[in-house]
Structures are given as C-alpha cells and as structure tokens.
Design a protein around this motif. Structure first.
Motif, PDB file in Angstrom:
ATOM      1  N   TRP A 139      -3.312   1.096   7.227  1.00 24.00           N
ATOM      2  CA  TRP A 139      -2.060   1.522   7.885  1.00 24.00           C
ATOM      3  C   TRP A 139      -1.978   3.044   7.931  1.00 24.00           C
ATOM      4  O   TRP A 139      -1.680   3.637   8.966  1.00 24.00           O
ATOM      5  CB  TRP A 139      -0.875   0.957   7.109  1.00 24.00           C
ATOM      6  N   ALA A 140      -2.261   3.692   6.803  1.00 29.25           N
ATOM      7  CA  ALA A 140      -2.179   5.153   6.763  1.00 29.25           C
ATOM      8  C   ALA A 140      -3.283   5.790   7.604  1.00 29.25           C
ATOM      9  O   ALA A 140      -3.079   6.797   8.273  1.00 29.25           O
ATOM     10  CB  ALA A 140      -2.270   5.641   5.314  1.00 29.25           C
TER      11      ALA A 140
ATOM     12  N   GLN B 204      -0.692   9.725   1.539  1.00 27.44           N
ATOM     13  CA  GLN B 204      -0.034   8.756   2.422  1.00 27.44           C
ATOM     14  C   GLN B 204       0.196   7.415   1.713  1.00 27.44           C
ATOM     15  O   GLN B 204       1.004   6.600   2.150  1.00 27.44           O
ATOM     16  CB  GLN B 204      -0.873   8.519   3.683  1.00 27.44           C
ATOM     17  N   VAL B 205      -0.554   7.163   0.626  1.00 30.46           N
ATOM     18  CA  VAL B 205      -0.430   5.923  -0.140  1.00 30.46           C
ATOM     19  C   VAL B 205      -0.290   6.282  -1.616  1.00 30.46           C
ATOM     20  O   VAL B 205      -1.080   7.071  -2.141  1.00 30.46           O
ATOM     21  CB  VAL B 205      -1.660   5.005   0.050  1.00 30.46           C
TER      22      VAL B 205
ATOM     23  N   GLU C 231       6.342  -2.468  -2.289  1.00 31.27           N
ATOM     24  CA  GLU C 231       5.343  -3.534  -2.217  1.00 31.27           C
ATOM     25  C   GLU C 231       4.864  -3.840  -3.635  1.00 31.27           C
ATOM     26  O   GLU C 231       4.491  -2.933  -4.366  1.00 31.27           O
ATOM     27  CB  GLU C 231       4.161  -3.122  -1.345  1.00 31.27           C
TER      28      GLU C 231
ATOM     29  N   ALA D 210      -2.784  -1.072   3.068  1.00 34.64           N
ATOM     30  CA  ALA D 210      -2.068   0.206   3.039  1.00 34.64           C
ATOM     31  C   ALA D 210      -2.944   1.348   3.519  1.00 34.64           C
ATOM     32  O   ALA D 210      -2.501   2.222   4.276  1.00 34.64           O
ATOM     33  CB  ALA D 210      -1.549   0.487   1.625  1.00 34.64           C
TER      34      ALA D 210
ATOM     35  N   CYS E 190       6.143   7.355   2.141  1.00 34.25           N
ATOM     36  CA  CYS E 190       4.739   7.007   2.098  1.00 34.25           C
ATOM     37  C   CYS E 190       4.661   5.504   1.865  1.00 34.25           C
ATOM     38  O   CYS E 190       5.685   4.831   1.758  1.00 34.25           O
ATOM     39  CB  CYS E 190       4.021   7.763   0.966  1.00 34.25           C
ATOM     40  N   ARG E 191       3.456   4.972   1.805  1.00 34.12           N
ATOM     41  CA  ARG E 191       3.282   3.564   1.455  1.00 34.12           C
ATOM     42  C   ARG E 191       3.222   3.476  -0.065  1.00 34.12           C
ATOM     43  O   ARG E 191       2.355   4.088  -0.697  1.00 34.12           O
ATOM     44  CB  ARG E 191       1.984   3.050   2.078  1.00 34.12           C
TER      45      ARG E 191
END
Length: 397
Positions: A231-232, A347-348, A385, A228, A366-367
């Motif tokens: 990714w961000a 972002q996470v 997730e 994650a 966001c994640r």
C-alpha cells in the motif's frame, strides 16, 4: 453383486439409524453418505465425494451394533478431512497409504471405544503400537511400522481405491457442502455437550478446532506487513533523474517520469518490564524476515526500543542487529511519535507490544500495525490494524 451376494440394505440402514439415534450430532453426516454396494471393498470404505462403498458379505457377517460403529468410523474419516490432511504429508509418507490408514484409524478408534461403541474384531488402537491415546494421525504415523491393513478408501488416505466410481458418477457431496457439513456437525456437538454434558474428548477437540480454528500468527503477521508495504509503495512521485518516455514527442521540454519508491518502515518495540524476551525475539524475526522478502531492508528500516521513553533508535538489516533496552513503564505513544518525527518519515509503523499501553488519540498519518503478544492483550483503538500473536510455545502463561 458379481459374487452373487445381495446387500442386506435393511440391516445396513438399520445400523445407520441406530448410529444417528444414539449420537444425533452425527446424523447430518451419516445421512449424507451415499451407499454403493460392491464386493471389491473388504468391509466398508469412503471416497472424498462422501460415497460409502459397502461389502454385502461384511454386512451379513457383522451385528447391527458393530455396523453402527463402522458407519461412525467411516463418517469420521470425512468429517476430520483425513484425505485432505494426508495430501499435506511429505511425498514419501503419502506413498504408504496403508500406514496412513492405520494412523487414521488409531486417531478415530480410541475416541469411539472411549464413547462405548462396539467395533468389529481387527480394529486398531494406539496401544497396539505402544502409542498414547488422544493424538492426531500425523503424530501417530512415525510410530507405526509398515504392514498390511484393510483399506478405508480414498476418503481416508487420499489415494484412489480400485472400487472408486468416477468423480461425477452418482450422488456426491461437493467440497463446499462438505465444509458446511463439518461446521453443522461441530455446532451440533457443542449443543449436545451443553444439553447432555458429555462428548468424547477427541470429538470435543475437533469441534473446537472447526468452530474456533487456530490461526498461524506468523502467516497473519506476514500478510499484514506485506499488504501495508504494498500500500505504501504504491504511492508515486515525479523524478527528473530519468526522463519520461513521452519527452521525445515534445521538443524543448523535459518531462519527469513517475517512480514508485520503497517505503520506509519503523518498528517500535515495547521493552517494558511486562514483555517477554522470547515473544519479542520471535515477532521481530518474523517482521524483519518479511521486510527482507519484499525488498525493504538496510537504511529503510528503523527500530525503536521504547518503554515509557525511547531508549534506542537503530537502522537494521536483520533481527540480530537489534539491541533492546528499557524495562520500565509502558507508553507506546512516545515511540510512535518518535518514529514519525524522524527525518526520513516512515510510511509504515509496526508496534510490537503486549497491549498494556496508551495509544494515540487520533489516527496516525501512516499505516499502523499493532502486533500483540501474550495470552489476552487488551484491544487497541479500532483504527489500529491488529495481529494477535498469542503466547510463545513453551513459555509459562
């Protein structure tokens, strides 16, 4: 044979047939073993390629019913991946392959004897060393003193044996085929137990581990957090703080360069009355440790303690800096909304909870990772997730 003794193949194969007939769930494994006669092996032994080295003199001296038990014993070394597990031992232990072999035989023989299988004289069991039945060889190893022992081959302890053939000499089972054999055998054991209602405890545990392996939640959680964050962090933005390398080619123009900023992470912790402090502490320590490894620390990590309302918001660099408050009802929607409403939007977002909470009705911008603690937490929405941490060892369930 060099010593003039010919292998009584009929007797040997009759013993394998008896073993496979009496315990049909082992038939695929038994018939996957390739017989290699040799006077170099004291009794019988296997290599990691599923070749079974057999002493003709041992076959002559051993009754068929006991030979059947030895067939199952040698197949068990390979089914239980003893050579692979031995390779994961500390280097000092790996060098003493006789002790490893003794411990492995203890792991196997207590199950075979409990199943009523006769074994030749000289077989070892955990009781010979004052140890309890039903353990894995890794648990037996510290309690076994150094001493000579017959060699079951590299398919057991993992060290090359004098009689081993070259890896590609003759028929062999590949690692992929071996894994397929293990799974097929485990499924056959489960079917046998359902039909007949009896399976030795050691084999039952082994089959369950093959078909439903225990996953280290720390590794899963670490992987999810790392993925994650990567990714961000892959998002790019333009900055004029550092000119573009293409700027000299365009006189009179200032070009921005691209940057990859570290993401901001929010950890929402369920501090409702149903959460255990040990669960929270273990999970939070793992999360902050992973974030530290990937370079996300300091003011880029915020922690929100939340039950039915947000109790505290702090910026932390380690788990020791977190102060948890609350103890009332549960609504993680409030914590997630508060995290996303921060001036430095994350972002996470990682939510540590037992799962007994409402969730947002739509996908978060966001994640979002839910780390669920406890025995059987309910499932969050499919778009979240999810990592299931399970109960903390030693905590009452």
């Amino acid at each position: 044979m060099p010593d003039g003794t010919a292998l009584d193949r009929t007797k040997l194969l009759a013993a394998r047939y008896r073993a496979a007939t009496d315990r049909p769930y082992l038939a695929s494994a038994l018939y996957s073993l390739t017989v290699v006669p040799t006077a170099a092996v004291p009794t019988m032994g296997v290599d990691r390629h599923w070749r079974c080295y057999v002493s003709p003199a041992f076959v002559d001296a051993t009754p068929v019913q006991e030979l059947a038990g030895v067939w199952i014993h040698e197949a068990a070394h390979l089914l239980r991946d003893h050579h692979g597990r031995a390779g994961r031992l500390p280097a000092a232990d790996q060098r003493d392959h006789a002790r490893i072999n003794l411990a492995q035989d203890c792991e196997i023989n207590d199950d075979l004897i409990a199943d009523g299988l006769p074994l030749p004289a000289g077989r070892v069991v955990p009781g010979d060393f004052g140890l309890a039945d039903g353990q894995l060889f890794e648990a037996y190893l510290p309690g076994i003193p150094p001493q000579p022992h017959h060699d079951c081959g590299s398919g057991a302890h993992g060290r090359p044996a004098p009689w081993d053939l070259d890896g590609k000499a003759g028929p062999c089972v590949s690692p992929v085929e071996a894994e397929a054999l293990r799974r097929a055998t485990a499924e056959a054991m489960r079917g046998h137990e359902r039909a007949r209602g009896h399976l030795p405890g050691g084999w039952r545990r082994w089959a369950q581990e093959v078909l439903e392996p225990t996953v280290d939640w720390r590794r899963v959680l670490a992987g999810a957090v790392r993925e994650a964050v990567a990714w961000a962090g892959g998002a790019v933005d333009y900055t004029y703080r550092r000119p573009s390398r293409r700027a000299p080619a365009l006189r009179g123009a200032v070009l921005p360069s691209l940057r990859r900023p570290l993401p901001r992470v929010a950890i929402v912790i369920d501090t409702s009355g149903s959460m255990g402090e040990d669960d929270l502490a273990a999970a939070l320590a793992e999360v902050t440790g992973v974030l530290r490894e990937v370079g996300v620390r300091g003011d880029r990590v915020s922690v929100l303690a939340c039950d039915a309302d947000v109790q505290a918001v702090t910026r932390v660099a380690s788990a020791e800096q977190v102060e948890l408050g609350g103890g009332g009802g549960t609504d993680m929607r409030v914590g997630i909304a508060a995290a996303l409403a921060q001036r430095d939007r994350p972002q996470v977002v990682i939510v540590l909870t037992d799962g007994y909470t409402p969730w947002p009705a739509e996908i978060a911008s966001c994640r979002l990772i839910a780390a669920l603690v406890g025995d059987a937490p309910p499932d969050p929405p499919a778009w979240v997730e999810t990592v299931r941490l399970g109960p903390t060892p030693g905590r009452p369930t």
